[in-house]
Scaffold this motif. Sequence first.
Motif: not given
Length: 528
Positions: A185-194, A200-201, A215-222
């Motif tokens: 989750i930390a990796h997904v958040l930093v990749a998206k916001y940092c 989707y990428r 993408r929708s699964t990771m959106a739930d996590w975010v």
Amino acid sequence: MTLAPAALPSDPDELRAFAALLQAEVYAKTLHIEKLKAQLAALRRARFGRSSEKLDRDIGQLELLLGDLEEGDAEATARAAKAGIEKPARCGKSAGAACGRQPLPEHLPRQSLVHEPACICPSCGSTTLRKIGEDRREVLEYVPSHFTVIVHVRPKLSCRACEAITQAPMPSLPIERGRPGPGLIAHVLVAKYCDHLPLYRQSAIYERAGVALDRSTMADWVGGCAVLLEPLAQAITRHVRAGAVLHADDTPVPVLDPGRGKTKTGRLWVLVRDERPWGSPAPPAVAYRYSTDRKGQHARTLLGACRGFLHADGYAGFNELYAPDPKTHQPRLTEVACWAHARRKIYEVEVATGSAIAKEALQHIANLFAIEAGINGRRPEERLAVRQQEAVPRLTALKALLDEALTRISGKSSLARAIRYALLRWQALLRYTTDGRLEMTNNAAERAIRPLALGRKNWLFAGADTGGDRAATMNTIIQTARLNGLDPEAYLRDVIGRIADHPINRIEQLLPWNWTPLANNGLPPTAA
């Protein structure tokens, strides 16, 4: 015109001449690269935040051009080496050890590969050899990131005396019914916001590793983590608002407007507390807030409880905050205007017209910036004394120059407008000379805005107004961690693993400046 596609001559003398011409061509391109680098540096010095979007585009184009030219230079060098042609060494980033190559970072782990020589002397065939030394050469390598499955095993034990069953409780997970660990989750958040990678990428990147993450699964996590981390972002915001010297700014973000098939313009506001320039031990922090428009009420919501000094641009929405409080008859916030904004307007006139008056004014302002560079990090009383002694006389001379210039030029000219911009804010521009805690510019807020401006090119738009709120929450935490010298991914990995069970009344323990990571960032040893 390049000689690269030309056929090689067969005559040795002609071939040597041809090689010399190629060498001269490479040297000319090298000079061109250096010239472009100088232009890029000048543009970077001229760029003072969000108002210079044309400069941002110019810099982006130059970055692309520089990359292409430097790749071409490297290719020419490799081809010359392959052909046995010696190319003159050039000092720079890629010049090699002879020009002072930077050592590889000490904190990186080292892995030694020992290349043993043959155990037989190549000269005489003797097998009696002894070690007299060794040569070492460090090579920087990249080990691709990988996914790991952590299996939580909880043995069930039965009591032989009473048949009661005992079992350790399952540790709390960031997403209770999901399967992502804190590190993912930390990796997904930093990749998206940092790192500004939309979900989707990221999904396409992870698919190359053989892991299907929709993408929708990771959106739930975010979305789930935005709720989980909200108390931490609120604690950071309280710390920022408690500061006596603040910096504020805002930037537009395109937001999808459901039902209309188009985007609208929202705003992300930034509030910065950074007291390091005057040696304060208070940790730096930045808070973001999203709003649907730029009405003054949002500025008042962000800053209404704050007291002290506010560095900001000339936005009219702040004016009510500078007015005296009805109860105390004292201003809630005292305006500190930004010299970078005033300078930029004069600079644009000088670039467009070559005005001698603008050039002289810019030299005065450059002298003021030089004074600030010499007192950065010193105590407030020392900064104040230097400003009173050195900056105030120069400001008096600059004011006289600007006043006199207005009597000599057309009142409708671009230079007159730039001068009036400064003179209308003159008292606020002088305010930094009255208190050693104040800054000459609002660059602290401009720097906090810059990551959002970079990400805006990749996001295209926030999905809805709630997406703007999530961006504000995540950027508050990530950018504050960066201000305090932390790796935001390592910090989030540990915090996300602990915050669900952490008492809300002790959330301050997880703030970046109070953070003490658990062993292996809270992960099992096999996953660290």
